[in-house]
Design an enzyme around this catalytic site. Sequence first.
Site, short mmCIF file in Angstrom:
data_model
loop_
_atom_site.label_atom_id
_atom_site.label_comp_id
_atom_site.label_asym_id
_atom_site.label_seq_id
_atom_site.Cartn_x
_atom_site.Cartn_y
_atom_site.Cartn_z
N CYS A 329 0.65 -1.28 0.11
CA CYS A 329 -0.42 -0.28 0.50
C CYS A 329 0.85 1.34 0.18
CB CYS A 329 -1.09 -0.19 1.78
SG CYS A 329 -2.18 -1.33 0.85
N ILE A 330 2.27 0.68 0.60
CA ILE A 330 2.83 2.65 0.90
C ILE A 330 4.43 2.32 -0.12
CG2 ILE A 330 2.29 2.94 2.81
CD1 ILE A 330 5.36 2.07 3.80
#
Length: 336
Positions: A329-330
Amino acid sequence: MTGTDIVVPAEWAPQKAIWTAWPWDANEWNGDLDAPRRDVAALVRALAATNTVRVLVNGPEAEATARAAIGDAAELVPAKYGDIWLRDTGPIFARTGAGTIALRFDVNGWGGKHDLADDATVGDRIAELTGTDIRRFDFVLEGGAVEHDGEGTVLATRQTLLNPNRNGWTEEAAEAALNRAFGAKKVIWVDEGLLGDHTDGHIDNIARFVGPGRVACQAPADTTDPNAAILDAIADGLARQTDAAGRRLDVIRIPGPGRVTDTAGEVLPASHMNFIIANEVVVVPVYGTATEAAALDALRAVFPDRTVHGVRSSGLLGSGGAGGGSFHCITQQEPL
């Protein structure tokens, strides 16, 4: 118009760099920046030996703390951004006959849940920093909502892409948009994602391409796994699918972490599927659960040519309205 000139490389293709960001806004982390920062620093260290890692830093405090935690393991890049979820707010890099382009989409805070200043522009900033031309599309899409095999097959959930809080698409309209944006030849649909997922069921938390015609997804940890029925439905549905090349999907099940809760007892969307495939390594989020070793062993069998690192990600998972994601996600990979 179709995206017949566009190819999104598979994540296992060679990468020029991996982009991520340093947590800087305590309001987005229940006042505790130390926990997510520990996880981001550990991720960078796991990647750095075989990858170029570029970390966005928003403001002097973020730059100073990132430098203290990361040292020279990554390049620090000053930039404005809301939160650190660059998979969703950053560009998706793709290939055309003319070279690499940065695909950019509208951002609406995951259906209006987390609408933060500078999340709509950080993707343009990364494209600028990489010297990549932008191709824009006039609809909402987060990068974690689509999974690519590099050959025109896209995985996605109906829960995300057909959600009225995004574009109000029908399945037919969504497939047309994915064809236009990514050159998608086939879309394989999964109904829903994990309980407690702020993203409305992003695919990168539940099912991932790990090679041509091969998909990894999770198996319930035990009888108390709150996602057991969802995980079994995902695997059963994928096993009946073929990809854009006509191959029946080889579905590999990885033990899931099971019931992971916050201090209030709320189920969190912990997932080993939120791994990053990078040059020579795969970094897998772990949470100190009983199935952790078995999950890592299973993924080592999937990726025999890469070193599989298990890195603790409880700080990024967070609690309440904070966090809710992990390493995939990051990050956003920039293909070579």
